[in-house]
Scaffold this active site. Structure first.
Site, PDB file in Angstrom:
ATOM      1  N   ASN A   9      34.828  94.495  27.136  1.00  0.00           N
ATOM      2  CA  ASN A   9      33.397  94.632  26.856  1.00  0.00           C
ATOM      3  C   ASN A   9      32.744  95.302  28.062  1.00  0.00           C
ATOM      4  OD1 ASN A   9      30.705  94.356  26.226  1.00  0.00           O
ATOM      5  ND2 ASN A   9      30.629  92.143  26.598  1.00  0.00           N
ATOM      6  N   TRP A  10      32.433  96.555  27.902  1.00  0.00           N
ATOM      7  CA  TRP A  10      31.877  97.314  29.034  1.00  0.00           C
ATOM      8  C   TRP A  10      30.397  97.047  29.267  1.00  0.00           C
ATOM      9  CZ3 TRP A  10      34.264 102.956  28.647  1.00  0.00           C
ATOM     10  CH2 TRP A  10      35.618 102.885  29.033  1.00  0.00           C
ATOM     11  N   LYS A  11      29.759  96.342  28.355  1.00  0.00           N
ATOM     12  CA  LYS A  11      28.316  96.090  28.465  1.00  0.00           C
ATOM     13  C   LYS A  11      27.592  97.443  28.674  1.00  0.00           C
ATOM     14  CE  LYS A  11      29.595  91.688  30.341  1.00  0.00           C
ATOM     15  NZ  LYS A  11      29.156  90.417  30.803  1.00  0.00           N
ATOM     16  N   HIS A  95      27.164  87.927  21.226  1.00  0.00           N
ATOM     17  CA  HIS A  95      27.458  87.758  22.652  1.00  0.00           C
ATOM     18  C   HIS A  95      26.310  86.972  23.300  1.00  0.00           C
ATOM     19  CE1 HIS A  95      28.159  88.661  26.870  1.00  0.00           C
ATOM     20  NE2 HIS A  95      29.416  88.923  26.520  1.00  0.00           N
ATOM     21  N   GLU A  97      24.780  87.275  25.994  1.00  0.00           N
ATOM     22  CA  GLU A  97      23.696  88.091  26.570  1.00  0.00           C
ATOM     23  C   GLU A  97      22.729  88.522  25.471  1.00  0.00           C
ATOM     24  OE1 GLU A  97      26.205  90.886  28.652  1.00  0.00           O
ATOM     25  OE2 GLU A  97      26.789  89.277  30.004  1.00  0.00           O
ATOM     26  N   GLU A 166      33.398  81.716  24.923  1.00  0.00           N
ATOM     27  CA  GLU A 166      32.930  82.221  26.207  1.00  0.00           C
ATOM     28  C   GLU A 166      31.909  81.251  26.799  1.00  0.00           C
ATOM     29  OE1 GLU A 166      33.495  86.713  26.529  1.00  0.00           O
ATOM     30  OE2 GLU A 166      31.575  86.430  25.545  1.00  0.00           O
ATOM     31  N   GLY A 172      30.651  86.593  34.002  1.00  0.00           N
ATOM     32  CA  GLY A 172      30.148  87.405  35.105  1.00  0.00           C
ATOM     33  C   GLY A 172      29.890  86.639  36.391  1.00  0.00           C
ATOM     34  N   SER A 207      34.983  85.606  33.093  1.00  0.00           N
ATOM     35  CA  SER A 207      35.631  85.896  34.378  1.00  0.00           C
ATOM     36  C   SER A 207      37.153  85.896  34.301  1.00  0.00           C
ATOM     37  CB  SER A 207      35.139  84.920  35.456  1.00  0.00           C
ATOM     38  OG  SER A 207      33.763  85.117  35.693  1.00  0.00           O
ATOM     39  N   GLY A 228      34.917  91.274  30.513  1.00  0.00           N
ATOM     40  CA  GLY A 228      33.780  92.096  30.919  1.00  0.00           C
ATOM     41  C   GLY A 228      34.120  92.848  32.193  1.00  0.00           C
ATOM     42  N   GLY A 229      33.742  92.277  33.326  1.00  0.00           N
ATOM     43  CA  GLY A 229      33.873  92.947  34.625  1.00  0.00           C
ATOM     44  C   GLY A 229      35.237  93.575  34.870  1.00  0.00           C
TER      45      GLY A 229
HETATM   46  C1  PEP Z   1      31.910  89.156  28.617  1.00  0.00           C
HETATM   47  O1  PEP Z   1      31.041  89.976  28.846  1.00  0.00           O
HETATM   48  O2  PEP Z   1      32.144  88.840  27.454  1.00  0.00           O
HETATM   49  C2  PEP Z   1      32.651  88.572  29.730  1.00  0.00           C
HETATM   50  C3  PEP Z   1      33.531  87.648  29.476  1.00  0.00           C
HETATM   51  O3  PEP Z   1      32.357  89.058  30.997  1.00  0.00           O
HETATM   52  P1  PEP Z   1      33.168  88.741  32.359  1.00  0.00           P
HETATM   53  O4  PEP Z   1      34.609  88.950  32.100  1.00  0.00           O
HETATM   54  O5  PEP Z   1      32.601  89.698  33.347  1.00  0.00           O
HETATM   55  O6  PEP Z   1      32.872  87.302  32.717  1.00  0.00           O
END
Ligand code: PEP
Length: 247
Positions: A9-11, A95, A97, A166, A172, A207, A228-229
């Site tokens: 997930n590049w956001k 999600h 966010e 999640e 994040g 994470s 994500g990251g």
């Molecule tokens: C996400 O955006 O779904 C996510 C899990 O981000 P991260 O891996 O950065 O915690």
């Protein structure tokens, strides 16, 4: 046997130039990912480029959101039909966010799910509790309510839906759920899914990094990861794919 599903997930990161560079570097790696399913969800405007640069690979492209109608007077919204027309195969719905910043509700999630399934898009539904809810011991209740809110009354084929657990406090932040805690929640989600539970993939997000991916993926009920990251860096994404591919 459920195949691992790894989603990036590049956001709101990577325009078309960075998308192209990422693909060039990632695809030079010896990925060996024929036994797992992988998708990357770039920002909408980078999707056509992503489809082009990953076309000759087994990596599919996803969207990070969609609207619940195909067309109409919905200024600024993204049509799932047009995503499908582009060649998008996956869509992330609900999600945290989007729930926290854009007010996405369980009802919206359900409407989007119904539309995505109608159009043949594969869906990753995100659910998870806040830190406060976990501290109050309400995490199971919250996750159960979100899951029910999303899928109650929806007819679905288990291969079209994945659930991403999640925990919001882990997204994040660099804090990851203990593999045993994540496993407990995944097991609960599987039970709540009833007879389809065995077939639906339940992936973990929060994470996930190179150093913790293996321990998480080794849990019986963790069928992959939403990342994500660590998906923004081709080296770490490639490393996590390798770990998943070798389990
Ligand atoms: C996400 O955006 O779904 C996510 C899990 O981000 P991260 O891996 O950065 O915690």
């Amino acid at each position: 046997m459920r195949r691992f599903l790894i989603g990036g997930n590049w956001k709101l990161n990577k325009g078309i130039i960075e998308t192209s560079e990422f693909a060039t570097y990632l695809l030079k790696k010896d990925l060996n990912i024929n036994n797992i399913d992988v998708f990357i969800a770039p920002p909408f405007t980078s999707i056509p480029k992503a489809l082009e640069v990953f076309a000759n690979s087994t990596i599919s492209i996803g969207a990070q959101n969609m609207f619940w109608e195909e067309k109409g007077a919905y200024t600024g919204e993204i049509s799932p039909k047009f995503l499908k027309e582009l060649g998008v195969q996956w869509v992330i719905i609900g999600h945290s966010e989007r729930r926290a910043i854009f007010g996405e509700t369980d009802e919206w999630v359900r409407k989007k799910l119904n539309m995505a399934l109608h159009l043949g898009l594969k869906v990753v539904i995100c659910i998870g509790e806040t830190e406060e809810e976990r501290e109050e011991g309400k995490e199971k209740e919250v996750v159960e309510n979100q899951l029910k809110g999303a899928i109650e009354g929806v007819e679905f084929d288990a291969s079209m839906i994945s659930i991403a657990y999640e925990p919001i406090w882990a997204i994040g932040t660099g804090k990851t759920a203990k593999p045993s805690d994540a496993e407990e929640m995944h097991n609960l989600i599987r039970e709540l899914l009833g007879e389809k539970g065995d077939k639906v993939r339940i992936i973990y997000g929060g994470s996930v990094k190179v150093h913790n991916a293996e321990e998480l993926l080794l849990q019986e009920n963790i069928d992959g990861a939403l990342i994500g990251g660590a998906s923004l860096d081709y080296e770490s994404f490639a490393e996590i794919l390798k770990i998943a591919g070798e389990i």
